[in-house]
Design a protein around this motif. Structure first.
Motif, PDB file in Angstrom:
ATOM      1  N   THR A  29       0.826  -1.207   0.000  1.00  0.00           N
ATOM      2  CA  THR A  29       0.000   0.000   0.000  1.00  0.00           C
ATOM      3  C   THR A  29       0.859   1.256   0.000  1.00  0.00           C
ATOM      4  N   GLU A  45      -6.456   2.826  -2.004  1.00  0.00           N
ATOM      5  CA  GLU A  45      -5.544   1.782  -1.552  1.00  0.00           C
ATOM      6  C   GLU A  45      -5.681   1.463  -0.073  1.00  0.00           C
ATOM      7  N   ALA A  49      -6.510  -2.088   1.689  1.00  0.00           N
ATOM      8  CA  ALA A  49      -5.615  -2.757   2.634  1.00  0.00           C
ATOM      9  C   ALA A  49      -6.405  -3.352   3.793  1.00  0.00           C
TER      10      ALA A  49
END
Length: 313
Positions: A29, A45, A49
């Protein structure tokens, strides 16, 4: 072996593997968020995650927004998250201490040293650069423990239960990475095969140490169906689903032979390995990758339940 000892060894291995997996997710990430805005655009992102880690509900119950500060705190250092890196290493050390006599000196030194070093990091590194260094340390600590187990343990039931934990956890992790990439990471307005898609796939392959392996196997530019083929069906790839189940069948058979009895866990593992051996990527994509991976995760959890019922309780 006492079921309590087998359970401690199984979960010791799972928590060490999970800590490394979370470090890989966070490292990936960070790589993606470091891309220029022209590549990144409006991608999400940090939310992906959390989804990849499988704790979205718990995260959003504690935080209103997924951003770098909240996600790194929750996945790496939060005491309230049972699967944070901190809690994984601490719980692994508790399990290791409970079965100290079943471990080699090298294994104990590895996990105990990781726990002592973890305490020095306090509530987290002060900068992104230091946090990246912390993640590399976590991955190195996991590799050190795994290597010490592989190179020093007697090949008996203690070793086999430990490896079951590694491969059940690893199979779950690889499946979740694939699923999240297809459904959450790429923004709706981005085209598959575009610049963002390429850099995301490259980062995903790095997260499972498979970027170099991909080019060795396929000798082509990154293509989603080939990446899925590598991570699902290629048993030469150590983190693929096929490789995990080759190992799970082998170690469950070793346990069954040593104890003189097969059971539901062995049968379920063989069924899943046979399904992977007879699967082909065109059929998987036609049926739906998300559906395939979701079914796999469910069946992998069933194997965990079967192992627990048959040996660990």
């Amino acid at each position: 072996m006492l079921s309590r000892t087998a359970d401690n060894l199984y979960w010791l291995a799972r928590y060490v593997e999970r800590a490394e997996y979370l470090a890989r997710i966070l490292d990936t990430t960070l790589r993606l968020t470091a891309l220029p805005l022209a590549y990144v655009g409006e991608s999400n992102e940090w939310e992906s995650a959390v989804a990849t880690a499988g704790c979205a509900n718990a995260f959003f119950a504690a935080y209103p927004e997924a951003n770098e500060e909240t996600v790194t705190e929750f996945l790496a250092f939060s005491a309230a998250n049972p699967s944070s890196i901190r809690n994984c290493i601490e719980t692994a050390r508790i399990n290791a201490r409970s079965v100290r006599t079943a471990l080699t000196i090298e294994m104990w030194d590895s996990i105990n040293s990781a726990w002592l070093e973890l305490r020095k990091w306090g509530n987290g590194p002060p900068s992104r650069e230091e946090f990246a260094r912390f993640l590399r340390w976590v991955m190195g600590s996991s590799l050190n423990f795994d290597g010490s187990a592989y190179r020093t343990m007697l090949r008996n039931d203690a070793y086999w239960f430990s490896r079951l934990g590694v491969y059940i956890e690893r199979a779950d992790n690889t499946a979740r990475i694939l699923d999240v990439k297809y459904h959450l990471l790429l923004p709706a307005q981005e085209r598959v095969g575009g610049p963002l898609d390429y850099f995301q796939w490259a980062a995903i392959l790095r997260s499972v140490s498979a970027l170099t392996a991909y080019h060795w196997v396929y000798r082509e530019s990154l293509k989603p169906w080939l990446i899925a083929d590598l991570l699902i069906l290629k048993d030469q790839m150590p983190r693929s689903l096929a490789s995990c189940y080759d190992n799970l069948v082998r170690f469950l058979d070793s346990i069954g032979h040593a104890y003189g009895r097969q059971g539901p866990a062995q049968r379920h593992a063989r069924t899943m390995r046979a399904r992977l051996e007879h699967s082909r990527m065109p059929e998987i994509f036609q049926h739906g990758l998300h559906e395939f991976v979701t079914e796999f995760i469910t069946d992998n959890n069933r194997l965990d339940a079967a192992v627990t019922k048959q040996y660990l309780t």
